[in-house]
Design an enzyme around this catalytic site. Structure first.
Site, PDB file in Angstrom:
ATOM      1  CE1 TYR A 108      32.668 101.140 -24.075  1.00 10.65           C
ATOM      2  CE2 TYR A 108      30.270 101.299 -23.951  1.00 10.65           C
ATOM      3  CZ  TYR A 108      31.508 101.233 -23.328  1.00 10.65           C
ATOM      4  OH  TYR A 108      31.588 101.273 -21.958  1.00 10.65           O
ATOM      5  CE1 TYR A 147      26.364 101.965 -21.895  1.00 12.63           C
ATOM      6  CE2 TYR A 147      28.319 103.363 -21.792  1.00 12.63           C
ATOM      7  CZ  TYR A 147      27.699 102.138 -21.579  1.00 12.63           C
ATOM      8  OH  TYR A 147      28.407 101.092 -21.045  1.00 12.63           O
ATOM      9  NE  ARG A 157      26.740 101.122 -16.160  1.00 10.21           N
ATOM     10  CZ  ARG A 157      28.006 100.736 -15.947  1.00 10.21           C
ATOM     11  NH1 ARG A 157      28.661 100.071 -16.871  1.00 10.21           N
ATOM     12  NH2 ARG A 157      28.625 101.003 -14.807  1.00 10.21           N
ATOM     13  CG  HIS A 160      31.704 103.175 -17.390  1.00 13.15           C
ATOM     14  ND1 HIS A 160      30.470 103.533 -17.902  1.00 13.15           N
ATOM     15  CD2 HIS A 160      32.047 102.021 -18.030  1.00 13.15           C
ATOM     16  CE1 HIS A 160      30.083 102.639 -18.789  1.00 13.15           C
ATOM     17  NE2 HIS A 160      31.024 101.727 -18.896  1.00 13.15           N
ATOM     18  CG  HIS A 162      34.944  98.933 -19.470  1.00 12.45           C
ATOM     19  ND1 HIS A 162      34.096  98.128 -18.756  1.00 12.45           N
ATOM     20  CD2 HIS A 162      34.158  99.701 -20.270  1.00 12.45           C
ATOM     21  CE1 HIS A 162      32.846  98.380 -19.100  1.00 12.45           C
ATOM     22  NE2 HIS A 162      32.853  99.337 -20.021  1.00 12.45           N
TER      23      HIS A 162
END
Length: 242
Positions: A108, A147, A157, A160, A162
């Protein structure tokens, strides 16, 4: 007067449990006392509301919006699209939909993300759009990478995105996560495992949609958001839609 159709009872038992030791941070985040239901105020019900005039030309194109079209983001190009629907399958038009995600390497653009994967200087990782008259939305983006995260010894995770859906004001907001068909990490993810019903978890998995894929350009994934009812999307912050 619009016919709203029959009332569909809420099934509160299908919502993810707030306390799940497999998801380590839920231990400290889950409430220890009974929840209180509080009435909303006029400011939460009436405004402010995001307007069409605030949308930029590239707001729903995460491949180009960070660099204003000067250079594209790196990664596998995908189209994420679908409709926002109510409990009776009717479209919910003029609804603000926002997404945020990791880049192709699984990182991110956030100061607290210290994963070793490099940042992409041409990828900001967020976008927004407003549904049309048919409740339809779409985003052109990069498939996010998986990640690791410090939950247990070796938890990762799944890929995905959000997603946030706003109602008539910023006090009416629903948040969920979109996963991708065929990702083996979904069944190994403690966060996804808080959704105990497999049929409910499957509603968070976007199927591949070759009918919307563009040859030699991008694959497509279809993800409808259902606000309430028997086919409701699972949301992180509400038992049902507003």
């Amino acid at each position: 007067m619009t016919d709203l159709g029959p009332l569909i009872p809420r099934n509160r038992e299908i919502h993810p449990v707030p306390y799940d030791p497999g998801y380590k941070t839920s231990i400290t985040r889950s409430p220890y006392l009974p929840l209180l239901s509080m009435e909303s105020t006029p400011s939460e019900e009436t405004g402010p509301r995001f307007g069409h005039g605030l949308l930029g030309e590239l707001d729903n194109n995460l491949i180009l919006n960070w660099t204003k079209g000067a250079a594209p983001a790196v990664g596998e190009r995908i189209l994420v699209h679908g409709r926002v629907l109510d409990e009776n399958g009717r479209p919910v038009p003029h609804t603000l939909v926002e997404i945020w995600q990791a880049n192709a390497g699984g990182r991110y653009r956030h100061v607290k993300d210290t994963y070793f994967a490099p940042l992409d200087p041409n990828f900001g990782g967020c976008g927004r759009t407003i549904t049309d008259e048919n409740g339809y939305y779409e985003f052109l983006t990069i498939r996010p990478g998986a990640y690791p995260w410090p939950n247990r010894g070796n938890d990762w995770r799944p890929m995905h995105i959000h997603m946030s859906v706003f109602g008539h004001s910023f006090g009416q907001r629903l948040i969920t996560q979109l996963y991708f068909e065929g990702d083996p990490l979904i069944d190994r993810c403690p966060i996804a495992a808080t959704v105990k019903s497999r049929s409910q978890l499957d509603r968070l998995v976007a199927p591949l949609d070759m009918a919307k894929a563009r040859p030699m350009d991008f694959l497509a994934y279809k993800f409808d958001v259902v606000l309430r009812g028997r086919r409701q999307t699972m949301f992180e912050n509400k038992l049902e839609g507003m």
